[in-house]
Design a protein around this motif. Structure first.
Motif, PDB file in Angstrom:
ATOM      1  N   GLN A  99       0.831  -1.202   0.000  1.00 55.73           N
ATOM      2  CA  GLN A  99       0.000   0.000   0.000  1.00 55.73           C
ATOM      3  C   GLN A  99       0.866   1.254   0.000  1.00 55.73           C
ATOM      4  O   GLN A  99       0.595   2.212  -0.737  1.00 55.73           O
ATOM      5  CB  GLN A  99      -0.924   0.004   1.219  1.00 55.73           C
ATOM      6  CG  GLN A  99      -1.853   1.211   1.283  1.00 55.73           C
ATOM      7  CD  GLN A  99      -2.720   1.204   2.529  1.00 55.73           C
ATOM      8  OE1 GLN A  99      -2.549   0.376   3.414  1.00 55.73           O
ATOM      9  NE2 GLN A  99      -3.642   2.126   2.612  1.00 55.73           N
TER      10      GLN A  99
ATOM     11  N   ARG B 293       2.406   1.804  -3.403  1.00 52.29           N
ATOM     12  CA  ARG B 293       1.430   2.333  -4.355  1.00 52.29           C
ATOM     13  C   ARG B 293       1.258   3.843  -4.165  1.00 52.29           C
ATOM     14  O   ARG B 293       1.181   4.602  -5.145  1.00 52.29           O
ATOM     15  CB  ARG B 293       0.075   1.628  -4.185  1.00 52.29           C
ATOM     16  CG  ARG B 293       0.034   0.229  -4.776  1.00 52.29           C
ATOM     17  CD  ARG B 293      -1.407  -0.255  -4.916  1.00 52.29           C
ATOM     18  NE  ARG B 293      -2.089  -0.338  -3.630  1.00 52.29           N
ATOM     19  CZ  ARG B 293      -2.115  -1.420  -2.864  1.00 52.29           C
ATOM     20  NH1 ARG B 293      -1.461  -2.519  -3.238  1.00 52.29           N
ATOM     21  NH2 ARG B 293      -2.777  -1.413  -1.712  1.00 52.29           N
ATOM     22  N   ILE B 294       1.210   4.272  -2.904  1.00 52.29           N
ATOM     23  CA  ILE B 294       1.072   5.700  -2.616  1.00 52.29           C
ATOM     24  C   ILE B 294       2.296   6.460  -3.114  1.00 52.29           C
ATOM     25  O   ILE B 294       2.178   7.536  -3.720  1.00 52.29           O
ATOM     26  CB  ILE B 294       0.866   5.931  -1.107  1.00 52.29           C
ATOM     27  CG1 ILE B 294      -0.479   5.349  -0.662  1.00 52.29           C
ATOM     28  CG2 ILE B 294       0.942   7.420  -0.766  1.00 52.29           C
ATOM     29  CD1 ILE B 294      -0.692   5.357   0.835  1.00 52.29           C
ATOM     30  N   GLN B 295       3.478   5.893  -2.873  1.00 48.32           N
ATOM     31  CA  GLN B 295       4.706   6.550  -3.322  1.00 48.32           C
ATOM     32  C   GLN B 295       4.746   6.673  -4.842  1.00 48.32           C
ATOM     33  O   GLN B 295       5.113   7.733  -5.383  1.00 48.32           O
ATOM     34  CB  GLN B 295       5.924   5.763  -2.823  1.00 48.32           C
ATOM     35  CG  GLN B 295       6.131   5.859  -1.323  1.00 48.32           C
ATOM     36  CD  GLN B 295       7.280   4.991  -0.835  1.00 48.32           C
ATOM     37  OE1 GLN B 295       7.828   4.166  -1.578  1.00 48.32           O
ATOM     38  NE2 GLN B 295       7.661   5.164   0.418  1.00 48.32           N
ATOM     39  N   GLU B 296       4.370   5.621  -5.549  1.00 45.16           N
ATOM     40  CA  GLU B 296       4.360   5.668  -7.007  1.00 45.16           C
ATOM     41  C   GLU B 296       3.357   6.695  -7.517  1.00 45.16           C
ATOM     42  O   GLU B 296       3.602   7.382  -8.517  1.00 45.16           O
ATOM     43  CB  GLU B 296       4.040   4.281  -7.581  1.00 45.16           C
ATOM     44  CG  GLU B 296       5.137   3.256  -7.389  1.00 45.16           C
ATOM     45  CD  GLU B 296       6.466   3.704  -8.002  1.00 45.16           C
ATOM     46  OE1 GLU B 296       6.437   4.263  -9.122  1.00 45.16           O
ATOM     47  OE2 GLU B 296       7.509   3.499  -7.354  1.00 45.16           O
ATOM     48  N   GLU B 297       2.230   6.809  -6.819  1.00 44.44           N
ATOM     49  CA  GLU B 297       1.226   7.801  -7.204  1.00 44.44           C
ATOM     50  C   GLU B 297       1.778   9.215  -7.037  1.00 44.44           C
ATOM     51  O   GLU B 297       1.590  10.065  -7.917  1.00 44.44           O
ATOM     52  CB  GLU B 297      -0.028   7.619  -6.339  1.00 44.44           C
ATOM     53  CG  GLU B 297      -1.134   8.623  -6.649  1.00 44.44           C
ATOM     54  CD  GLU B 297      -2.343   8.470  -5.742  1.00 44.44           C
ATOM     55  OE1 GLU B 297      -3.205   9.356  -5.765  1.00 44.44           O
ATOM     56  OE2 GLU B 297      -2.401   7.460  -4.999  1.00 44.44           O
ATOM     57  N   TYR B 298       2.472   9.460  -5.938  1.00 42.26           N
ATOM     58  CA  TYR B 298       3.062  10.775  -5.707  1.00 42.26           C
ATOM     59  C   TYR B 298       4.148  11.080  -6.733  1.00 42.26           C
ATOM     60  O   TYR B 298       4.250  12.218  -7.218  1.00 42.26           O
ATOM     61  CB  TYR B 298       3.639  10.850  -4.283  1.00 42.26           C
ATOM     62  CG  TYR B 298       2.650  11.353  -3.261  1.00 42.26           C
ATOM     63  CD1 TYR B 298       2.881  12.522  -2.553  1.00 42.26           C
ATOM     64  CD2 TYR B 298       1.470  10.660  -3.009  1.00 42.26           C
ATOM     65  CE1 TYR B 298       1.969  12.990  -1.607  1.00 42.26           C
ATOM     66  CE2 TYR B 298       0.551  11.113  -2.081  1.00 42.26           C
ATOM     67  CZ  TYR B 298       0.804  12.270  -1.390  1.00 42.26           C
ATOM     68  OH  TYR B 298      -0.108  12.737  -0.463  1.00 42.26           O
TER      69      TYR B 298
ATOM     70  N   SER C 239       4.351   9.922  -9.779  1.00 46.66           N
ATOM     71  CA  SER C 239       3.733  10.174 -11.083  1.00 46.66           C
ATOM     72  C   SER C 239       3.100  11.564 -11.146  1.00 46.66           C
ATOM     73  O   SER C 239       3.066  12.193 -12.207  1.00 46.66           O
ATOM     74  CB  SER C 239       2.678   9.106 -11.385  1.00 46.66           C
ATOM     75  OG  SER C 239       1.575   9.198 -10.491  1.00 46.66           O
ATOM     76  N   LYS C 240       2.610  12.064 -10.011  1.00 46.07           N
ATOM     77  CA  LYS C 240       1.964  13.375  -9.978  1.00 46.07           C
ATOM     78  C   LYS C 240       2.959  14.525  -9.866  1.00 46.07           C
ATOM     79  O   LYS C 240       2.804  15.564 -10.523  1.00 46.07           O
ATOM     80  CB  LYS C 240       1.000  13.456  -8.787  1.00 46.07           C
ATOM     81  CG  LYS C 240      -0.303  12.708  -8.952  1.00 46.07           C
ATOM     82  CD  LYS C 240      -1.191  12.953  -7.730  1.00 46.07           C
ATOM     83  CE  LYS C 240      -2.533  12.269  -7.859  1.00 46.07           C
ATOM     84  NZ  LYS C 240      -3.393  12.493  -6.664  1.00 46.07           N
ATOM     85  N   TYR C 241       3.968  14.351  -9.014  1.00 43.65           N
ATOM     86  CA  TYR C 241       4.765  15.498  -8.605  1.00 43.65           C
ATOM     87  C   TYR C 241       6.247  15.459  -8.984  1.00 43.65           C
ATOM     88  O   TYR C 241       6.915  16.496  -8.859  1.00 43.65           O
ATOM     89  CB  TYR C 241       4.654  15.686  -7.091  1.00 43.65           C
ATOM     90  CG  TYR C 241       3.235  15.778  -6.596  1.00 43.65           C
ATOM     91  CD1 TYR C 241       2.347  16.707  -7.124  1.00 43.65           C
ATOM     92  CD2 TYR C 241       2.756  14.920  -5.594  1.00 43.65           C
ATOM     93  CE1 TYR C 241       1.032  16.785  -6.674  1.00 43.65           C
ATOM     94  CE2 TYR C 241       1.446  15.003  -5.137  1.00 43.65           C
ATOM     95  CZ  TYR C 241       0.585  15.937  -5.681  1.00 43.65           C
ATOM     96  OH  TYR C 241      -0.704  16.017  -5.239  1.00 43.65           O
TER      97      TYR C 241
ATOM     98  N   CYS D 268       4.958  10.513   3.075  1.00 41.71           N
ATOM     99  CA  CYS D 268       4.699   9.129   2.665  1.00 41.71           C
ATOM    100  C   CYS D 268       5.958   8.382   2.252  1.00 41.71           C
ATOM    101  O   CYS D 268       5.912   7.175   2.019  1.00 41.71           O
ATOM    102  CB  CYS D 268       3.660   9.084   1.540  1.00 41.71           C
ATOM    103  SG  CYS D 268       4.209   9.793  -0.016  1.00 41.71           S
TER     104      CYS D 268
END
Length: 211
Positions: free
Chosen positions: A34, A37-42, A44-46, A201
């Motif tokens: 989990q 996944r949060i780290q990869e999302e960040y 990809s966004k930032y 995160c």
């Protein structure tokens, strides 16, 4: 008969212990997945693209955008350096000799342990775009690592970076990671020098807010 009961209940005990430990491992793996996944999302966004990172560095080194930089970030520089910020800020200007400009260029380190004003301005300019250096996201900003006397300056710059990121709409929180300094001693907010301010995160230890 006694041996049979011992074997029966002993087997039940160890089976239960095995299932409990297996459940804990599964929960731990689930939390790790989990977090990843949060780290990869960040990221990809930032995380800033390579092209954006290189362009911002070139703009700073060229000195051509000096006036624009000090105009856009005047409040940040005043917060970091105080009222005398114009005389303290050390970044290339348009009239900077080529020899000095090459020295500035060599100062640009790869990674997230800024030591020069120029490197901090790079991170600040990325934040204005709503982006962060990818290495900075993963490892954090080093605080006074090479110069203890720069500790407070580093913390103030990270505060400006977070503010710029949040103004751009980014859901970013920077915190001090309280990692182990020695096996029996964790970092505290009273021991900032040598620490890292990171996106929350991406922290692996407990954290503390600095502002």
């Amino acid at each position: 008969m006694l041996e049979f009961l011992l074997a029966l209940f002993g087997g039940t005990y160890y089976a239960g212990k095995y299932l409990t430990e297996k459940s804990k491992d599964q929960q731990s793996n689930s939390l790790i997945e989990q977090k990843q996944r949060i780290q990869e999302e960040y990221l990809s966004k930032y995380a800033a693209s390579y092209d954006l990172s290189q362009q911002v560095k070139k703009d700073i080194i060229s000195g051509e955008y000096y006036d624009d930089i000090i105009k856009k970030f005047e409040k940040d520089f005043q917060f970091v350096f105080g009222e005398d910020w114009m005389n303290q800020l050390n970044i290339p200007t348009a009239t900077c000799p080529d020899k000095i400009r090459r020295q500035y260029e060599r100062c640009f380190s790869i990674g997230a342990y800024p030591t020069s004003h120029m490197e901090w301005v790079y991170h600040l300019m990325l934040a204005k775009h709503g982006k962060m250096d990818e290495w900075a996201m993963r490892t954090g900003y080093g605080i006074g690592i090479l110069a203890r006397e720069n500790t407070n300056m580093c913390v103030r710059f990270t505060q400006c970076i977070e503010r710029r990121m949040r103004e751009s709409g980014a859901d970013i929180h920077l915190v001090l990671e309280l990692e182990n300094i020695t096996p029996n001693h964790k970092r505290t907010i009273c021991e900032l020098t040598g620490g890292h301010v990171k996106v929350d995160c991406f922290c692996n230890y407990d954290t503390a807010c600095l502002w």
